[in-house]
Write a protein that holds these residues in place. Structure first.
Motif, short mmCIF file in Angstrom:
data_model
loop_
_atom_site.label_atom_id
_atom_site.label_comp_id
_atom_site.label_asym_id
_atom_site.label_seq_id
_atom_site.Cartn_x
_atom_site.Cartn_y
_atom_site.Cartn_z
N PRO A 22 -34.73 -42.65 -88.12
CA PRO A 22 -35.94 -42.12 -87.49
C PRO A 22 -35.83 -41.85 -86.00
O PRO A 22 -36.57 -41.03 -85.46
N HIS A 67 -36.09 -44.88 -94.06
CA HIS A 67 -37.52 -45.05 -93.81
C HIS A 67 -37.90 -44.36 -92.49
O HIS A 67 -37.16 -44.46 -91.51
N ALA A 103 -40.05 -45.11 -90.28
CA ALA A 103 -40.45 -45.99 -89.18
C ALA A 103 -39.67 -47.30 -89.16
O ALA A 103 -39.23 -47.74 -88.10
#
Length: 338
Positions: A260, A301, A303
């Motif tokens: 991310p 993912h 975050a």
């Protein structure tokens, strides 16, 4: 009859009548209590329904569809229970069950799907072209032609500006999404690219290649061209810089994904490994051998420091890539996961 007998009869009649009135009163009180209990139960159900509909709306706003459905199912009609559903229940139900729509897509196998950053279009890759469809109507909006063979991988930048693609023609192309035009092409015939990914800021392009190497390019150094028809781009400019190479996989590198914040890159391949690379040091910092057979798909993912991987063994493994710990192992499918 004697006076005493008459008095006894009258007394008995009065007592009997009194008991009758008392019984009727008790029956009416019981009925009233039952109605109060029913009313209280309905009020409790109504309060529960109102609260859960508010929670369902909040869950929908955070894209937690499973939670919305969990609360809606609790208020489906059941024997012996009043139907509390109002318009808001049916509204939420329709949101969770949109009408099925089949797009008039491609003539060949569709290898990749991506939404544009604003969610208004669905991008598909197949045969030798990339198509854009309206997410609302399903109508085809445009097609981008440039690859000479099957398009097998697509990636979009987070800001929605760039789209990267690779195909079995051994070319990697970068497209301007708004203009639906190509802006760069990389001839990767020596690498056999199989999967592409763009960093969150759109500055780096990564490709997982058939020789097991993860290749990285700085998008701004690719001599982006303007207004050139994709079909006329036969070869890249001669000064396209050589990629940064992350070497480690012992078989085919099947997939690659940026983290991310753009510092970390994860990859997986037919050597049954998942690897984590640090872009600052350009080195591998972690390796997991947790699958039986090739690892075909990974997802990081948006975050948290979590990485999911799946492959030929039908298993999904969730990892914390900073600590290196395995968080979950799910026997998801009996067949391979692509």
């Amino acid at each position: 009859l004697s006076t005493l007998a008459v008095i006894s009869l009258l007394t008995g009649s009065i007592v009997s009548t009194q008991f009758g009135f008392e019984a009727q009163g008790q029956a009416k009180q019981a009925q009233w209590n039952e109605r109060l209990a029913e009313r209280s139960a309905v009020e409790a159900l109504q309060n529960l329904y109102d609260a859960q509909m508010n929670l369902a709306q909040s869950a929908w706003e955070t894209a937690n569809v499973s939670r919305v459905l969990e609360m809606l199912v609790q208020h489906q009609p059941a024997p012996g229970r009043p139907d509390m559903r109002g318009w808001e229940w049916f509204y939420q139900w329709r949101l969770c069950h949109p009408p099925f729509r089949q797009l008039p897509s491609h003539t060949g196998v569709v290898f990749e799907l991506r939404y544009t950053a604003d969610g208004t279009c669905l991008i598909t890759g197949s045969d030798d072209m990339i198509k854009f469809f309206s997410a609302e109507t399903g109508q085809e909006q445009s097609a981008m032609v440039g690859h000479k063979d099957m398009v097998i991988s697509l990636a979009t930048s987070r800001d929605g500006r760039w789209l990267a693609s690779c195909g079995t023609d051994q070319k990697i192309r970068i497209w301007d999404v708004d203009r639906r035009e190509p802006v760069a092409v990389i001839d990767a015939r020596m690498k056999s690219p199989r999967h592409v990914s763009l960093s969150p800021d759109g500055r780096l392009l990564a490709a997982a290649c058939g020789d097991g190497i993860i290749c990285l390019w700085d998008v701004q150094q690719l001599n982006l061209f303007d207004g050139v028809d994709a079909m006329s781009v036969a070869a890249p400019p001669p000064d396209v810089p050589a990629p940064i190479e992350l070497v480690g996989h012992e078989g085919i590198a099947e997939c690659v994904e940026f983290g991310p914040v753009g510092r970390w890159v994860a990859s997986a391949g037919t050597d049954s490994t998942v690897r984590l690379w640090d872009l600052k040091s350009r080195s591998m910092v972690r390796q997991w051998s947790i699958h039986r057979g090739a690892v075909r798909s990974i997802s990081m993912h948006p975050a948290a420091s979590q990485l999911a991987a799946a492959g030929d063994d039908g298993k999904i493994v969730v990892l914390d890539y900073l600590s290196g710990n395995m968080l979950q192992s799910i026997d998801a499918h009996t067949a391979e996961i692509q």
